[in-house]
Design a protein around this motif. Structure first.
Motif, PDB file in Angstrom:
ATOM      1  N   ALA A  70     -22.660 103.843  10.881  1.00  0.00           N
ATOM      2  CA  ALA A  70     -24.085 104.152  10.691  1.00  0.00           C
ATOM      3  C   ALA A  70     -24.820 103.062   9.908  1.00  0.00           C
ATOM      4  O   ALA A  70     -26.048 102.955   9.990  1.00  0.00           O
ATOM      5  N   GLY A  71     -24.074 102.236   9.154  1.00  0.00           N
ATOM      6  CA  GLY A  71     -24.712 101.176   8.361  1.00  0.00           C
ATOM      7  C   GLY A  71     -25.572 100.233   9.201  1.00  0.00           C
ATOM      8  O   GLY A  71     -26.580  99.718   8.732  1.00  0.00           O
ATOM      9  N   GLN A 109     -31.557  97.575   5.426  1.00  0.00           N
ATOM     10  CA  GLN A 109     -30.692  96.527   4.891  1.00  0.00           C
ATOM     11  C   GLN A 109     -31.243  95.980   3.573  1.00  0.00           C
ATOM     12  O   GLN A 109     -32.199  96.517   3.023  1.00  0.00           O
ATOM     13  N   SER A 118     -17.390 104.201  17.685  1.00  0.00           N
ATOM     14  CA  SER A 118     -18.476 104.490  16.751  1.00  0.00           C
ATOM     15  C   SER A 118     -18.030 105.554  15.762  1.00  0.00           C
ATOM     16  O   SER A 118     -17.086 106.302  16.019  1.00  0.00           O
ATOM     17  N   ILE A 152     -15.061 107.882  17.520  1.00  0.00           N
ATOM     18  CA  ILE A 152     -13.647 107.874  17.127  1.00  0.00           C
ATOM     19  C   ILE A 152     -13.488 108.877  15.986  1.00  0.00           C
ATOM     20  O   ILE A 152     -14.327 108.916  15.091  1.00  0.00           O
ATOM     21  N   GLY A 153     -12.418 109.641  15.981  1.00  0.00           N
ATOM     22  CA  GLY A 153     -12.161 110.482  14.821  1.00  0.00           C
ATOM     23  C   GLY A 153     -11.675 111.865  15.142  1.00  0.00           C
ATOM     24  O   GLY A 153     -11.283 112.160  16.276  1.00  0.00           O
ATOM     25  N   THR A 166     -13.162 114.657  15.533  1.00  0.00           N
ATOM     26  CA  THR A 166     -13.851 115.329  16.633  1.00  0.00           C
ATOM     27  C   THR A 166     -14.224 114.326  17.725  1.00  0.00           C
ATOM     28  O   THR A 166     -15.085 114.593  18.549  1.00  0.00           O
ATOM     29  N   CYS A 171     -19.674  98.299   9.064  1.00  0.00           N
ATOM     30  CA  CYS A 171     -20.746  99.201   8.600  1.00  0.00           C
ATOM     31  C   CYS A 171     -20.341 100.666   8.698  1.00  0.00           C
ATOM     32  O   CYS A 171     -21.170 101.531   9.013  1.00  0.00           O
ATOM     33  N   GLY A 225     -15.448 104.656   6.454  1.00  0.00           N
ATOM     34  CA  GLY A 225     -13.996 104.887   6.470  1.00  0.00           C
ATOM     35  C   GLY A 225     -13.608 106.211   5.847  1.00  0.00           C
ATOM     36  O   GLY A 225     -12.636 106.300   5.102  1.00  0.00           O
ATOM     37  N   GLU A 226     -14.370 107.258   6.179  1.00  0.00           N
ATOM     38  CA  GLU A 226     -14.002 108.590   5.670  1.00  0.00           C
ATOM     39  C   GLU A 226     -12.901 109.173   6.527  1.00  0.00           C
ATOM     40  O   GLU A 226     -12.790 108.869   7.717  1.00  0.00           O
ATOM     41  N   HIS A 241     -13.126 110.274  10.165  1.00  0.00           N
ATOM     42  CA  HIS A 241     -13.253 109.156  11.095  1.00  0.00           C
ATOM     43  C   HIS A 241     -11.912 108.421  11.230  1.00  0.00           C
ATOM     44  O   HIS A 241     -11.433 108.175  12.339  1.00  0.00           O
ATOM     45  N   VAL A 265     -15.238  95.557   7.636  1.00  0.00           N
ATOM     46  CA  VAL A 265     -16.271  94.775   6.943  1.00  0.00           C
ATOM     47  C   VAL A 265     -17.239  95.780   6.339  1.00  0.00           C
ATOM     48  O   VAL A 265     -17.845  96.580   7.073  1.00  0.00           O
ATOM     49  N   ASN A 266     -17.374  95.754   5.014  1.00  0.00           N
ATOM     50  CA  ASN A 266     -18.281  96.699   4.360  1.00  0.00           C
ATOM     51  C   ASN A 266     -18.866  96.061   3.108  1.00  0.00           C
ATOM     52  O   ASN A 266     -18.178  95.306   2.418  1.00  0.00           O
ATOM     53  N   ASP A 284     -19.604  97.665   0.567  1.00  0.00           N
ATOM     54  CA  ASP A 284     -19.138  98.466  -0.567  1.00  0.00           C
ATOM     55  C   ASP A 284     -17.643  98.239  -0.812  1.00  0.00           C
ATOM     56  O   ASP A 284     -16.805  98.658  -0.014  1.00  0.00           O
ATOM     57  N   ALA A 325     -18.488  92.208   2.617  1.00  0.00           N
ATOM     58  CA  ALA A 325     -19.472  91.252   3.132  1.00  0.00           C
ATOM     59  C   ALA A 325     -20.506  91.987   3.965  1.00  0.00           C
ATOM     60  O   ALA A 325     -20.322  93.160   4.316  1.00  0.00           O
ATOM     61  N   PHE A 359     -23.829  91.966   9.283  1.00  0.00           N
ATOM     62  CA  PHE A 359     -24.787  91.206  10.098  1.00  0.00           C
ATOM     63  C   PHE A 359     -24.423  89.710  10.029  1.00  0.00           C
ATOM     64  O   PHE A 359     -24.375  89.026  11.050  1.00  0.00           O
TER      65      PHE A 359
END
Ligand SMILES: Cc1cc2nc3c(=O)[nH]c(=O)nc-3n(C[C@H](O)[C@H](O)[C@H](O)COP(=O)(O)OP(=O)(O)OC[C@H]3O[C@@H](n4cnc5c(N)ncnc54)[C@H](O)[C@@H]3O)c2cc1C
Length: 343
Positions: free
Chosen positions: A216-217, A222, A249, A273-274, A276, A289, A292-293, A296, A309-310, A312, A328, A331
């Motif tokens: 979703a990021g 941004q 996604s 993906i995940g 559900t 983005c 990573g919960e 998912h 790549v995140n 956070d 990082a 984008f």
């Protein structure tokens, strides 16, 4: 003594799909584990000689086939009749076939006609204490079960990507063709064409070496306080088309399109993906983005090497769920990666 029948159908060009070679490998391994069970191959298609030749060295005792115009395309009535004839001729205790939309449609009915039992989505087979045990997942991949059955014939439909494809030299195979009478009632269903999405939209590629996940990021404000959806679309599509990766996604991103928010136009719930969503099997995965919960990441259980790549450094991937986390801006990273791919 067990007898194994491996079923396969040809593709449009007369070749066998990769899943057929994977199922052949599964059948050969099982035959060896059973102390040398006899293997018969049963092929279905318009013309199967090239397919049979590609299996000439596999060690099958015989290759049976149902061929002709009536068996060129996927159709329940003719395919179920072909499978039933092959099973009655080979008289196997075990029938092994790859998961394909064609077989998924006809095999349950054919198993019923042969007084057999069927297990689909098989992800493992072993012989333990003299019994054949198969593995499959239930309840959206949350529970794995090991099953055994005494009833024969037992149909086992193998998921793709579980076994390595069998490899062997092509040769000149003897094929015994069986007659299957098809009435006009069978021919009522005709395949008049195939509608597939445009190449830009065809982003789900189960056989790709890489799974690329967009979270979703990509659709969030941004660092400059602005949305950059069009730029995100361009970066993701350029990467997917350049690398031939499969596009996945997170749920949050695909839900946004369902709720009418501005988001990535090519993303649908099929990409999710995940827990559900889907649980694909790719050797490598790159998440961008996406936080990573667990709901998912559970869909990544079969992805062997994982990178993310995140922005956070404390995202879920960094807590032991990825092999490598790049802290990082995705984008910037994907712009650079696409430039390298183009070069
Ligand atoms: C019963 C149930 C079932 C669920 N099933 C699923 C499922 O099947 N699949 C699934 O995905 N989720 C599922 N979820 C939802 C899941 O818990 C999360 O809410 C969802 O995965 C979050 O999506 P996300 O990581 O894309 O979004 P967010 O949590 O919003 O994360 C966005 C991330 O993007 C990062 N980011 C933003 N901008 C950038 C940038 N420029 N560069 C790098 N990083 C950036 C942020 O740091 C953030 O970590 C389920 C939840 C429940 C309760």
């Amino acid at each position: 003594m067990d007898k194994i029948l491996l079923l396969a159908h040809t593709q449009e060009d007369g070749s066998l799909p990769k899943g057929a070679y994977e199922s052949l490998n599964a059948a050969l391994r099982l035959a060896a584990d059973l102390g040398g069970a006899a293997l018969t191959v049963g092929l279905i298609g318009k013309d199967v000689q090239a397919a049979a030749d590609s299996l000439a060295a596999c060690g099958a005792a015989s290759i049976l086939a149902v061929t002709g115009e009536d068996f060129a395309d996927s159709r329940y009535s003719s395919d179920a009749a072909a499978v039933t004839t092959l099973v009655k001729q080979a008289a196997p205790t075990l029938v092994i076939a790859p998961t394909s939309s064609r077989f998924s449609r006809c095999l349950p009915g054919a198993a019923y006609r042969c007084d057999g039992r069927i297990e689909t989505h098989i992800t493992g087979i072993k012989v333990a204490d003299g019994a054949i045990q198969v593995q499959r997942w239930y309840y959206r991949q949350r529970m794995v079960a090991t099953l055994s059955r005494a009833h024969r014939p037992w149909f086992l439909v193998i998921d793709s990507g579980v076994f390595e494809p069998w490899q062997g030299a092509a040769g000149s195979a003897n094929v015994q063709t069986l007659d299957v009478a098809i009435g006009d009632d069978c021919r009522r269903t005709k395949v008049i064409g195939v509608e597939s999405p445009g190449s830009d939209a065809q982003t789900i590629r189960p056989d790709a070496k890489l799974l690329f996940v967009a979270g979703a990021g990509w659709a969030k404000k941004q660092l400059d306080g602005q949305l950059h959806i069009k730029q995100a679309e361009g970066l993701i599509l350029d990467f997917i088309n350049g690398s031939k990766a499969s596009l996945g996604s997170s749920k949050s991103l695909v839900d946004q399109s369902g709720e009418g928010q501005e988001t990535l136009g090519f993303m649908t719930h099929l990409n999710q993906i995940g827990q559900t969503g889907a649980t694909p099997r790719h050797p490598k995965g790159l998440s961008t983005c996406c936080h990573g919960e667990e709901p998912h990441v559970v869909g990544w259980r079969f992805v062997k090497e994982r990178r993310a790549v995140n922005l956070d450094a404390n995202c879920g991937w960094a807590r032991g769920k990825a092999d490598v986390v790049y802290v990082a801006d995705a984008f910037e990273v994907m712009q650079k990666v696409n430039a390298l791919l183009g070069a």
